[in-house]
Design a protein around this motif. Sequence first.
Motif, PDB file in Angstrom:
ATOM      1  N   LYS A 167       1.011  -1.085  -0.074  1.00 41.93           N
ATOM      2  CA  LYS A 167      -0.003  -0.071  -0.096  1.00 41.93           C
ATOM      3  C   LYS A 167       0.892   1.158   0.162  1.00 41.93           C
ATOM      4  N   MET A 168       2.073   1.166   0.823  1.00 39.64           N
ATOM      5  CA  MET A 168       2.840   2.204   0.750  1.00 39.64           C
ATOM      6  C   MET A 168       3.461   2.731  -0.733  1.00 39.64           C
ATOM      7  N   LEU A 169       3.643   1.511  -1.319  1.00 41.73           N
ATOM      8  CA  LEU A 169       4.477   1.408  -2.745  1.00 41.73           C
ATOM      9  C   LEU A 169       3.315   2.018  -3.579  1.00 41.73           C
TER      10      LEU A 169
ATOM     11  N   ILE B 271      -7.624   0.926   5.738  1.00 40.70           N
ATOM     12  CA  ILE B 271      -7.687  -0.047   5.249  1.00 40.70           C
ATOM     13  C   ILE B 271      -8.683  -1.233   5.669  1.00 40.70           C
ATOM     14  N   ASP B 272      -9.649  -1.157   5.119  1.00 37.76           N
ATOM     15  CA  ASP B 272     -10.617  -2.321   5.243  1.00 37.76           C
ATOM     16  C   ASP B 272     -10.741  -3.537   4.316  1.00 37.76           C
ATOM     17  N   ASP B 273     -10.660  -3.130   3.069  1.00 37.36           N
ATOM     18  CA  ASP B 273     -10.565  -4.078   1.827  1.00 37.36           C
ATOM     19  C   ASP B 273      -9.092  -3.779   1.415  1.00 37.36           C
ATOM     20  N   PRO B 274      -8.165  -4.582   1.538  1.00 36.62           N
ATOM     21  CA  PRO B 274      -6.772  -4.531   1.040  1.00 36.62           C
ATOM     22  C   PRO B 274      -6.773  -4.575  -0.502  1.00 36.62           C
ATOM     23  N   SER B 275      -7.766  -5.076  -1.061  1.00 33.81           N
ATOM     24  CA  SER B 275      -7.804  -5.389  -2.599  1.00 33.81           C
ATOM     25  C   SER B 275      -7.888  -3.994  -3.313  1.00 33.81           C
TER      26      SER B 275
END
Length: 283
Positions: free
Chosen positions: A193-195, A266-270
């Motif tokens: 997510k940071m990327l 972040i609830d849904d990482p997709s």
Amino acid sequence: MVIISKLSGQLANRLHFVTYFIANSKAHNYQLIVTCFPEFHALFEPQVQSFPAIILGNSIIQKIINRLINKSKSILCKLHIDIPRVVFHSIPESDNALNPFNINDEAFINLAKSKIVLPEGWLYRDFKHLKEFKKDLAAFFSPKPQFKIQVQTDINKAKSLGSTLVGIHIRRTDYKDFNNGRWYYPNQLYLSKMLEINQILPHCTFILCSDEQLDVNDFQELNVVYTPRPAIVDLYLLAACNFIMGPPSTFSSWASFVGDVPAYYIDDPSITITMDLFKDFIQ
């Protein structure tokens, strides 16, 4: 008068809960006493005194008062004995339905002004006055100087690496079991997510905050500032960033509120991150 004698959860939960009542007591001019927040005076140095709220500072006194209050309540409820002018107020319907109880409710305010009210529950809320007194509330919950120095040290270090600061809240410990571990994410997920953020903000620095020791080598592809810190320092570091990302948590949301920082939970990482996902404080 309202007496808060029971607070559940960790620091951020306590801050959220008492802040709604502090704002409400100022708006409606009733006395508020908090007897169960012993860490307050060890962590904060209020810069304003404009609220009719008393937060007891002696943990021994707090424990004695709380024991007396809670023991008396248990006995009185068991024996169905009422005490004139004392109201044990609870909101099981609101808590069970996850439906906030508005403490601007006329009946509740009348009780607060005419009796001694001891609330018990979680979803007591006053969104209206939280917003109205936001500036003073932030000043009231001002960290002690030694914590501000630690915050500023890491902010200066982060700014030397990049102009935009993104606070990353990596919640572990209790999240392994909480909500069946739904938001207990591995470092690799945070890195991915940071990327994604780094693609949008290529000159940003990430400030990592966590309740467990992190291996900073897991994030070596990016500009990262990390050191183990007290929770109060992590909390106000997040509040000093330009953006916040982490799992749904009162910790991140308090930082978002007090620092006026847009946050993404972040609830849904997709979901691929876009900057429009970062929102102002969600009450």
